[in-house]
Design a protein around this motif. Structure first.
Motif, PDB file in Angstrom:
ATOM      1  N   GLU A  57      -8.505   8.882   3.255  1.00  0.00           N
ATOM      2  CA  GLU A  57      -7.825   7.662   2.826  1.00  0.00           C
ATOM      3  C   GLU A  57      -7.571   7.714   1.328  1.00  0.00           C
ATOM      4  O   GLU A  57      -8.450   8.055   0.541  1.00  0.00           O
ATOM      5  CB  GLU A  57      -8.654   6.434   3.176  1.00  0.00           C
ATOM      6  N   CYS A  58      -6.353   7.369   0.916  1.00  0.00           N
ATOM      7  CA  CYS A  58      -6.006   7.368  -0.503  1.00  0.00           C
ATOM      8  C   CYS A  58      -4.883   6.351  -0.712  1.00  0.00           C
ATOM      9  O   CYS A  58      -3.961   6.260   0.097  1.00  0.00           O
ATOM     10  CB  CYS A  58      -5.573   8.755  -0.963  1.00  0.00           C
ATOM     11  N   GLN A  59      -4.971   5.593  -1.811  1.00  0.00           N
ATOM     12  CA  GLN A  59      -3.999   4.541  -2.064  1.00  0.00           C
ATOM     13  C   GLN A  59      -3.690   4.442  -3.546  1.00  0.00           C
ATOM     14  O   GLN A  59      -4.560   4.638  -4.388  1.00  0.00           O
ATOM     15  CB  GLN A  59      -4.523   3.184  -1.580  1.00  0.00           C
ATOM     16  N   LYS A 103       2.383  10.602   2.778  1.00  0.00           N
ATOM     17  CA  LYS A 103       2.054   9.207   2.476  1.00  0.00           C
ATOM     18  C   LYS A 103       3.105   8.267   3.061  1.00  0.00           C
ATOM     19  O   LYS A 103       4.150   8.707   3.540  1.00  0.00           O
ATOM     20  CB  LYS A 103       1.951   9.024   0.958  1.00  0.00           C
ATOM     21  N   ARG A 124      -2.267   6.753   2.060  1.00  0.00           N
ATOM     22  CA  ARG A 124      -2.625   7.033   3.453  1.00  0.00           C
ATOM     23  C   ARG A 124      -3.874   6.252   3.786  1.00  0.00           C
ATOM     24  O   ARG A 124      -4.870   6.302   3.048  1.00  0.00           O
ATOM     25  CB  ARG A 124      -2.892   8.534   3.645  1.00  0.00           C
ATOM     26  N   THR A 125      -3.846   5.504   4.868  1.00  0.00           N
ATOM     27  CA  THR A 125      -5.003   4.737   5.317  1.00  0.00           C
ATOM     28  C   THR A 125      -5.586   5.368   6.570  1.00  0.00           C
ATOM     29  O   THR A 125      -4.914   6.127   7.277  1.00  0.00           O
ATOM     30  CB  THR A 125      -4.621   3.280   5.603  1.00  0.00           C
ATOM     31  N   GLN A 126      -6.843   5.036   6.861  1.00  0.00           N
ATOM     32  CA  GLN A 126      -7.504   5.606   8.039  1.00  0.00           C
ATOM     33  C   GLN A 126      -6.765   5.260   9.316  1.00  0.00           C
ATOM     34  O   GLN A 126      -6.663   6.054  10.222  1.00  0.00           O
ATOM     35  CB  GLN A 126      -8.951   5.102   8.110  1.00  0.00           C
ATOM     36  N   ILE A 146       0.861  -1.192   0.000  1.00  0.00           N
ATOM     37  CA  ILE A 146       0.000   0.000   0.000  1.00  0.00           C
ATOM     38  C   ILE A 146       0.891   1.235   0.000  1.00  0.00           C
ATOM     39  O   ILE A 146       1.784   1.373   0.848  1.00  0.00           O
ATOM     40  CB  ILE A 146      -0.918   0.030   1.240  1.00  0.00           C
ATOM     41  N   CYS A 170      -2.956  10.827  -3.708  1.00  0.00           N
ATOM     42  CA  CYS A 170      -3.631  11.671  -2.713  1.00  0.00           C
ATOM     43  C   CYS A 170      -3.638  13.134  -3.156  1.00  0.00           C
ATOM     44  O   CYS A 170      -2.989  13.513  -4.127  1.00  0.00           O
ATOM     45  CB  CYS A 170      -2.924  11.557  -1.356  1.00  0.00           C
TER      46      CYS A 170
END
Length: 258
Positions: free
Chosen positions: A167-169, A206, A148-150, A145, A200
């Motif tokens: 959240e963005c991947q 990130k 950015r994850t929650q 990944i 993102c």
């Protein structure tokens, strides 16, 4: 070998009608990882799992095509999670109260095959990520990944700069990590937008999170952690892309030469 790698790169989908057995299986040295589950009915019986009652009887009961049970995921986790295989008979009694009595239902399960042992490494944006295995062992990428994850990452704390947490991947992180590192004893890559693109909004810090395993055999087990696919009419496992098939052939050649 190429066929084996192709097998474990799939998202698996299995289904069973009421009164049938559902059976989930994973290759050697992997276990079942349940991604999602559905029990109920959202399509008419002539499209999936026809009614076992005579047509004249079925017409007396209005079929419910907006019927689902909220406990199906937890039931599948209880029955199959972290096992090599599992099998059980599908019926409404397994899932608690029947939300649509008289309507024949079915179970659909999405799952992956996860290596029994794996490692995790994180690199913050613009830092270098290094993966390595002991001598005579090589890397098998399990998931990757970039974004950015929650949940975030303790190693790379979120710096909001006045922006909300979103959240963005990257959609290509897994494929890039497999191409760069799979089958090697060591590898390195920068956790940068130059390598992975910009998934993102500008200003969001990130990180790259890679899960991998080391093995002393060529039969490595990379599996992606993307979202489960939508159900399809054939309910067959979703195949890998042409690029993944080409990668598998390259890995087969590497293993042969080694």
């Amino acid at each position: 070998f190429a066929g084996y790698i192709s097998q474990v790169l799939k998202n698996y989908t299995d289904h069973a009608c009421d009164g049938e057995y559902v059976s989930l299986r994973c290759p050697h040295r992997t276990t079942i990882s349940i991604q999602s589950s559905f029990y109920g009915r959202i399509v008419p019986s002539h499209q999936m799992c026809p009614s076992r009652y005579p047509h004249s009887y079925a017409t007396l009961i209005k079929e419910d095509v907006a019927c689902s049970v909220g406990t199906s995921l937890q039931k599948m986790l209880d029955e199959c999670q972290d096992k090599r295989s599992c099998q059980f008979l599908v019926n409404s009694r397994l899932f608690g109260a029947d939300p649509c009595p008289g309507t024949g239902k079915y179970l659909i399960v999405w799952y992956k095959c996860r290596p029994n042992e794996y490692k995790s490494k994180v690199a913050c944006e613009d830092d270098k990520l290094r993966l390595s295995c002991k001598k005579s062992m090589v890397i098998a990428i399990y998931s990757a990944i970039f974004g950015r994850t929650q949940g975030g990452s303790l190693e790379c704390p979120y710096q909001s700069l006045g922006m909300p947490m979103i959240e963005c991947q990257s959609a290509t992180a897994l494929q890039l990590m497999i191409k760069r590192c799979h089958g090697k004893r060591s590898c390195s890559i920068y956790a940068s937008t130059y390598e992975f693109g910009e998934p993102c909004y500008p200003g969001i810090r990130k990180h790259l999170n890679v899960i991998y395993t080391c093995d002393n055999t060529p039969f490595l087990l990379p599996v992606d952690e993307t979202q489960p696919p939508a159900p399809n009419s054939s309910m067959e496992p979703v195949g890998v892309s042409t690029e993944m098939a080409l990668l598998s052939n390259i890995l087969a050649a590497y293993a042969f030469v080694t």
